[in-house]
Each structure stands twice: as C-alpha cells, then as structure tokens.
Design a protein around this motif. Structure first.
Motif, PDB file in Angstrom:
ATOM      1  N   VAL A  20       0.848  -1.192   0.000  1.00 31.12           N
ATOM      2  CA  VAL A  20       0.000   0.000   0.000  1.00 31.12           C
ATOM      3  C   VAL A  20       0.884   1.243   0.000  1.00 31.12           C
ATOM      4  O   VAL A  20       1.843   1.329   0.765  1.00 31.12           O
ATOM      5  CB  VAL A  20      -0.913   0.005   1.257  1.00 31.12           C
ATOM      6  N   ASP A  21       0.525   2.179  -0.864  1.00 33.18           N
ATOM      7  CA  ASP A  21       1.201   3.473  -0.872  1.00 33.18           C
ATOM      8  C   ASP A  21       0.702   4.242   0.344  1.00 33.18           C
ATOM      9  O   ASP A  21      -0.467   4.603   0.442  1.00 33.18           O
ATOM     10  CB  ASP A  21       0.879   4.230  -2.158  1.00 33.18           C
ATOM     11  N   LEU A  22       1.587   4.490   1.283  1.00 29.03           N
ATOM     12  CA  LEU A  22       1.220   5.182   2.507  1.00 29.03           C
ATOM     13  C   LEU A  22       1.342   6.694   2.384  1.00 29.03           C
ATOM     14  O   LEU A  22       1.014   7.424   3.305  1.00 29.03           O
ATOM     15  CB  LEU A  22       2.086   4.677   3.675  1.00 29.03           C
ATOM     16  N   GLY A  23       1.822   7.152   1.255  1.00 30.35           N
ATOM     17  CA  GLY A  23       1.964   8.581   1.005  1.00 30.35           C
ATOM     18  C   GLY A  23       3.409   8.983   0.871  1.00 30.35           C
ATOM     19  O   GLY A  23       4.299   8.352   1.442  1.00 30.35           O
ATOM     20  N   SER A  24       3.651  10.005   0.104  1.00 34.76           N
ATOM     21  CA  SER A  24       4.996  10.546  -0.136  1.00 34.76           C
ATOM     22  C   SER A  24       5.956   9.496  -0.665  1.00 34.76           C
ATOM     23  O   SER A  24       7.148   9.506  -0.352  1.00 34.76           O
ATOM     24  CB  SER A  24       5.565  11.168   1.145  1.00 34.76           C
ATOM     25  N   GLY A  25       5.449   8.548  -1.437  1.00 38.15           N
ATOM     26  CA  GLY A  25       6.305   7.530  -2.033  1.00 38.15           C
ATOM     27  C   GLY A  25       6.740   6.449  -1.074  1.00 38.15           C
ATOM     28  O   GLY A  25       7.627   5.655  -1.394  1.00 38.15           O
ATOM     29  N   VAL A  26       6.140   6.387   0.104  1.00 40.81           N
ATOM     30  CA  VAL A  26       6.467   5.351   1.082  1.00 40.81           C
ATOM     31  C   VAL A  26       5.421   4.244   0.961  1.00 40.81           C
ATOM     32  O   VAL A  26       4.218   4.499   0.984  1.00 40.81           O
ATOM     33  CB  VAL A  26       6.468   5.930   2.522  1.00 40.81           C
ATOM     34  N   TYR A  27       5.901   3.009   0.813  1.00 41.78           N
ATOM     35  CA  TYR A  27       5.014   1.866   0.670  1.00 41.78           C
ATOM     36  C   TYR A  27       5.163   0.962   1.887  1.00 41.78           C
ATOM     37  O   TYR A  27       6.240   0.835   2.456  1.00 41.78           O
ATOM     38  CB  TYR A  27       5.343   1.078  -0.608  1.00 41.78           C
ATOM     39  N   GLY A  28       4.053   0.336   2.233  1.00 43.03           N
ATOM     40  CA  GLY A  28       4.088  -0.592   3.360  1.00 43.03           C
ATOM     41  C   GLY A  28       3.282  -1.829   3.043  1.00 43.03           C
ATOM     42  O   GLY A  28       2.356  -1.802   2.231  1.00 43.03           O
ATOM     43  N   GLU A  29       3.633  -2.908   3.681  1.00 49.62           N
ATOM     44  CA  GLU A  29       2.908  -4.161   3.473  1.00 49.62           C
ATOM     45  C   GLU A  29       1.767  -4.214   4.481  1.00 49.62           C
ATOM     46  O   GLU A  29       1.972  -3.989   5.678  1.00 49.62           O
ATOM     47  CB  GLU A  29       3.851  -5.346   3.659  1.00 49.62           C
ATOM     48  N   ARG A  30       0.583  -4.504   3.995  1.00 48.36           N
ATOM     49  CA  ARG A  30      -0.606  -4.597   4.838  1.00 48.36           C
ATOM     50  C   ARG A  30      -1.403  -5.834   4.439  1.00 48.36           C
ATOM     51  O   ARG A  30      -1.315  -6.311   3.310  1.00 48.36           O
ATOM     52  CB  ARG A  30      -1.532  -3.375   4.639  1.00 48.36           C
TER      53      ARG A  30
END
Length: 186
Positions: free
Chosen positions: A84-94
């Motif tokens: 998931v794109d968490l914003g500002s180009g930061v991605y996280g696994e969810r």
C-alpha cells in the motif's frame, strides 16, 4: 455618461468573469477528486471480494501487469498481503483488511474534500449571482440616465428639413511659402 459608473460596471464585469473562471477551476478539481474517489471505491470492492474469498478458503485470482499478461494470485495464509502506498512515495505491506481500512479512510478524506469544494462552489455561485444582479441593475440605471440626458430631437412642422449638400468639398490643397515659414495650414 460619467466615467465613474462605467468604471464600476467594468469592475463588476471583471469580478464576475474571474469568479466564473474560479468556479470552472473548482469544478475541474472536483472532477479530478471524484475520479480518485471512484478508483478507491473499485479498490475497496476488490479488497472486500478478496477478504470474503479468503474467509471461504478460495482466495485466488490474477493480477494484470499489462500487454495481456497476468500473474496468479494465491494467498499464502488465510488472508493475503498487499503493498500500500502510505503517502509521499512510502510503501508498506498490509493485510487485505488493513489495505481496505486505509482505502476507506482515504475515501472518506477525499469525500470531505469533494464536500468542501462543493461548498466553495456554492458560495462562488451565490457571489456570481449577486454581482451579476448588481451589474445588470447598474447597467439599466446607466442606460436610463443616458436616455434622460439626451433629449429626443423634436421635429416641428414649421421648419422644413435642411437640404443636404449634394457635393462634398475636398480639403483645400496646402500652400507653402518660401523658406521654412509655417502657415496655419501646416
């Protein structure tokens, strides 16, 4: 007609035109946000479907990567994971349900932006209407004043209409004197 009412009329016309341009820009922004909201709705529907199929133990599918090629999707555990794109180009696994929560929250945020834009558009439409009414009222007043200032020529039956000249005169040729003396014709 005096210049002050004309200047005020032109000022109101510019205000109305600028307001209409701002209204068009707000509408374009709103349409862009609505497209993103629709994208979030589709994403939420897909994630909901995946979560339901994971609960039933049948979670699988294909993810299109373009050019008619898709990759198989099979959950490694009861519920799959997503990036998931968490914003500002930061991605996280969810997890899928975590991604669904993020999607729903973004959708709510976007819908509040749409509501804010619609409120601004309503205010702007009211302002445009008020300025347009003021413009029309002022234009009618200026027109009425102009008609009152210019009396209509009264045609009397006693005076015959003046004959119009049949031949028009051409301007007299300029006459020059010797040297650098100027005449009134110069």
């Amino acid at each position: 007609m005096s210049t002050e009412p004309r200047a005020e009329l032109q000022r109101l016309a510019r205000i109305v035109e600028r307001s209409r341009q701002r209204l068009e820009e707000l509408d374009r922004r709103k349409q862009g946000v609505l497209e993103v909201v629709e994208d979030h709705r589709r994403t939420a529907a897909v994630l909901t479907s995946l979560i339901e199929s994971a609960e039933a133990g049948t979670a699988s599918g294909h993810v299109g990567i373009g050019a008619g090629v898709s990759l198989p999707l099979a959950a490694s555990d009861a519920e799959g994971r997503s990036i998931v794109d968490l914003g500002s180009g930061v991605y996280g696994e969810r997890t899928w349900s975590g991604a669904l929560e993020v999607t729903h929250q973004r959708q709510k945020d976007l819908e509040s932006i749409v509501e804010e834009l619609e409120a601004r558009m309503s205010e702007l439409e009211e302002e445009i209407a008020q300025n347009a009414v003021a413009f029309n009222t002022m234009a009618e007043q200026i027109e009425a004043d102009a008609k009152a200032e210019t009396p209509a020529p009264a045609a009397s039956e006693d005076t015959p209409p003046s004959p119009e000249p049949t031949a028009s005169r051409s301007p007299a040729p300029r006459r020059r004197r010797f040297g650098s003396e100027l005449t009134l014709d110069d």
